[in-house]
Design a protein around this motif. Structure first.
Motif, mmCIF file in Angstrom:
data_model
loop_
_atom_site.group_PDB
_atom_site.id
_atom_site.type_symbol
_atom_site.label_atom_id
_atom_site.label_comp_id
_atom_site.label_asym_id
_atom_site.label_seq_id
_atom_site.Cartn_x
_atom_site.Cartn_y
_atom_site.Cartn_z
ATOM 1 N N GLU A 7 0.883 -1.185 -0.060
ATOM 2 C CA GLU A 7 -0.079 0.063 0.227
ATOM 3 C C GLU A 7 1.022 1.244 0.005
ATOM 4 O O GLU A 7 0.474 2.266 -0.719
ATOM 5 C CB GLU A 7 -0.829 0.138 1.335
ATOM 6 C CG GLU A 7 -2.119 -1.110 1.201
ATOM 7 C CD GLU A 7 -2.923 -0.817 0.025
ATOM 8 O OE1 GLU A 7 -3.182 0.491 -0.309
ATOM 9 O OE2 GLU A 7 -3.597 -2.173 -0.242
ATOM 10 N N ASN A 28 1.328 4.067 -2.992
ATOM 11 C CA ASN A 28 0.837 5.344 -2.552
ATOM 12 C C ASN A 28 1.872 6.192 -3.193
ATOM 13 O O ASN A 28 1.669 7.451 -3.757
ATOM 14 C CB ASN A 28 0.716 5.528 -1.217
ATOM 15 C CG ASN A 28 -0.800 5.438 -0.723
ATOM 16 O OD1 ASN A 28 -1.538 5.058 -1.515
ATOM 17 N ND2 ASN A 28 -0.986 5.602 0.545
ATOM 18 N N LYS A 61 -7.825 10.742 -5.134
ATOM 19 C CA LYS A 61 -7.729 10.127 -6.270
ATOM 20 C C LYS A 61 -9.193 10.227 -7.053
ATOM 21 O O LYS A 61 -8.732 9.834 -8.367
ATOM 22 C CB LYS A 61 -7.084 8.697 -6.224
ATOM 23 C CG LYS A 61 -5.614 8.806 -5.789
ATOM 24 C CD LYS A 61 -5.129 7.707 -5.263
ATOM 25 C CE LYS A 61 -3.495 7.919 -4.616
ATOM 26 N NZ LYS A 61 -3.136 6.930 -3.892
ATOM 27 N N GLY A 87 -4.386 3.397 -5.898
ATOM 28 C CA GLY A 87 -5.482 3.647 -4.773
ATOM 29 C C GLY A 87 -6.685 4.452 -5.274
ATOM 30 O O GLY A 87 -6.665 5.014 -6.413
ATOM 31 N N ALA A 132 -6.322 2.934 2.927
ATOM 32 C CA ALA A 132 -4.983 2.197 3.132
ATOM 33 C C ALA A 132 -4.401 2.881 4.586
ATOM 34 O O ALA A 132 -3.750 2.324 5.435
ATOM 35 C CB ALA A 132 -4.048 2.096 2.050
HETATM 36 MG MG MG Z 1 -3.383 4.170 -1.278
#
Ligand code: MG
Ligand code: ATP
Length: 589
Positions: A30, A34, A80, A94, A99
């Protein structure tokens, strides 16, 4: 007393965290995703004690200003997407805004971050709550440090494995990222020692070489194919090598690494008849298809996707791998060096990992094995007229340039190619030719048969009779016109004529013998088995002298098969020795 109560949000977060954060490797995944979503070109990962003690991911991406950094730790906070419709064709890893809060709820977390033109912020949080926010001096980018994972989640803590197996899982997760995004520089350290340094790679092969070594990279064939809106590219193992090394599988869809047994099966299906049943090839494949045709939001760890039209995607994958296996590069090599480099495959910038032998020859291209358009040196430029008595496939007109051919030991046929010396095994090659021809006949149409002046009488045992009854119709399609004559006696009135020295009686006997006791389920599998068996029995044998015309006809017929470099038992029909290899052996360089 009420039996139902709403859970405190800390508990709810921990439960939600269970879906996202299963073990240290999921945290690493994760955090690195990111970083990549933030546009990082370089990501450094530091792991202590298999991630049980500490995980740190630093990037040179866009960073966050203070407000965003604090917000990033709340659930469903994401930069996002803003609408559900943004999920269609999404390009970031993502999209759930889950997360960071999930990780934060089960660890001590520290974020240092700075945007390009702003001040740096350090946030400390524990068990989901922000503990402090302060200034920090740092350049653009973000560093996230996760310590004491699951310190407050005893159930999870109990399920963590030892440092070594958690570390292995982390390496696996990072490998997927490294393959999905080979343009990014990635370094990994474990307990303070550098474990992996991956420079940005310009090709799949270069990244694979950096991950697993040059030898592994060279075992693989380039795959690059477009079918309608679907592009499939990557690397696939040469049939010759399947089963001799560690098997690796990598699949990506629109840049996202996924698991998909169906796609793996489709890719494996392309190897049918080139490797022994039960062997599993290494496959690294990335698919690109229109965003609207894939749903990425179907799995808690985003490790699976759903296709709108799975069948088409699977066919595209199978076709792409099949075509890669039909190239010259797929042929067995002496010296195990690549012959052919894909256009644009320039390994030199990645030389840090020693991709020495990947020198791309000029005008290199991934052509079919015997490319009619390819100018072979020493080629008689005249197209060969196919001697119909031998191995010519009727109705295929495209001329194939045939180089001068020489037979050796009445078994091998050699010729010179731009890239080296090539040897064909005449039996295996003819087997491949006949196999594809017979498959064509079984699936559509009938083979020309030759009526015998004197019919052959065959006396069979009970098992052979049974095999004959089970395959009668298919055998007739192949050109065997047979009459049962009561009991176990057959009269054969017409036979296929694959070449003048063909011994139909022996072929039929051997075929029936090979088919006894066979319980193959599907029609396709039965056809394949029959075609392979008859092809094997009917093909010219080693030890038979061939006339120049026969050799040429065999060459042309082989050139027109879909998998010229492989026979039907998983063996090579062609072996090549690159000029490179000869030069090395003779000390010329
Ligand atoms: Mg993420
Ligand atoms: N390394 C980073 N650099 C810059 N921004 C980051 C970084 N990590 C997280 N962010 C910001 O924090 C937000 C929340 O991150 P988080 O991982 O929780 O959610 P997400 O990535 O949007 O979705 P998902 O839960 O599917 O990963 C991101 O949308 C992004 O704006």
């Amino acid at each position: 007393m009420p039996r139902i109560s709403v859970l405190p949000s800390a508990v709810a977060d921990q439960i939600a965290a269970g879906e996202v954060v299963e073990r240290p490797a999921s945290v690493v995944k994760e955090l690195v995703e990111n970083a990549l979503d933030a546009g990082a070109t370089s990501v450094d990962v530091a792991i202590d004690e298999g991630g049980r003690a500490r995980i740190r991911v630093s990037d040179d991406g866009n960073g966050m200003d203070r407000d965003d950094a604090v917000l990033a730790l709340s659930r469903h906070a994401t930069s996002k997407i803003t609408r559900a419709s943004d999920l269609v064709g999404i390009h970031s890893f993502g999209f759930r805004g889950e997360a960071l809060p999930a990780i934060c709820s089960v660890s001590h977390l520290e974020i240092d971050t700075a945007p390009a033109d702003g001040a740096g912020t350090r946030i400390a949080a524990s068990g989901g709550a922000v503990v402090s926010v302060a200034d920090v001096a740092r350049r653009r980018g973000t560093t996230v440090t996760v310590s004491s994972l699951f310190y407050n989640a005893p159930a999870r803590l109990k399920f963590m494995r030892g440092a070594r197996s958690e570390w292995r899982a982390i390496v696996e997760a990072l490998t997927l990222v490294a393959l999905a995004r080979r343009d990014v520089r990635l370094t990994v350290a474990h307990d303070g020692a550098p474990a992996l340094t991956l420079p940005p790679a310009s090709s799949w092969r270069a990244r694979v070489a950096a991950l697993w070594g040059t030898a592994t990279a060279e075992r693989l064939l380039d795959v690059d194919d477009v079918a309608g809106p679907i592009r499939a590219e990557g690397l696939a193992e040469r049939p010759q090598d399947v089963g001799t090394g560690t098997r690796r599988i990598f699949l990506a869809v629109n840049g996202r690494a996924i698991r998909d047994p169906g796609l793996v099966r489709a890719a494996e299906a392309a190897y049918r008849s080139t490797i022994s049943a039960g062997l599993r090839p290494t496959l690294l494949l990335a698919l690109t298809l229109p965003g609207g045709d894939v749903d990425v939001n179907v799995h808690p760890a985003k490790a699976e996707v759903r296709f709108r039209d799975r069948w088409t995607v699977e066919r595209a994958v199978e076709g792409a791998v099949r075509r890669a296996l039909g190239t010259l590069d797929a042929a067995a090599a002496i010296g195990a060096r690549r012959w052919w480099s894909a256009p644009g495959d320039q390994p030199l910038p990645d030389a840090a990992v020693g991709v020495e032998a990947l020198r791309a020859p000029e005008n290199a291209g991934d052509g079919p094995l015997f490319d009619p358009a390819h100018d072979l040196p020493g080629t008689s430029s005249a197209a060969v007229a196919l001697p119909t008595s031998v191995v010519a496939a009727p109705g295929e007109a495209e001329p194939v340039m045939v180089p001068p051919l020489t037979q050796w030991r009445r078994t091998y046929i050699s010729f010179e190619h731009e890239q080296g010396l090539v040897l064909i095994d005449q039996h295996s090659a003819h087997e491949r030719v006949l196999f594809e021809r017979f498959m064509g006949v079984l699936e559509r149409g009938e083979a020309p048969a030759q009526r015998l002046l004197f019919p052959i009488t065959l006396h069979l045992g009970p098992a052979e009779s049974e095999a004959f009854d089970a395959n009668r119709e298919s055998l007739e399609r192949l050109g065997f016109e047979v009459e049962g004559f009561g009991g176990h006696t057959l009269i054969v009135r017409a036979v296929p004529m694959p070449h003048p020295r063909f011994d139909p009686e022996r072929c039929l006997r051997d075929t029936l013998d090979a088919l006894t006791g066979d319980r193959v389920a599907s029609t396709a599998a039965r056809h394949e088995k029959l075609a392979a068996t008859v092809a094997c029995k009917a093909a010219i044998k080693a030890g038979e002298a061939l006339s120049p015309d026969e050799m040429r006809a065999l060459f042309v017929a082989l050139a027109r098969t879909t998998l010229p470099a492989h026979d039907v038992h998983g063996r090579a029909t062609i072996v090549r020795v690159g000029w490179d290899e000869l030069e090395r052996r003779f000390g010329r360089r």
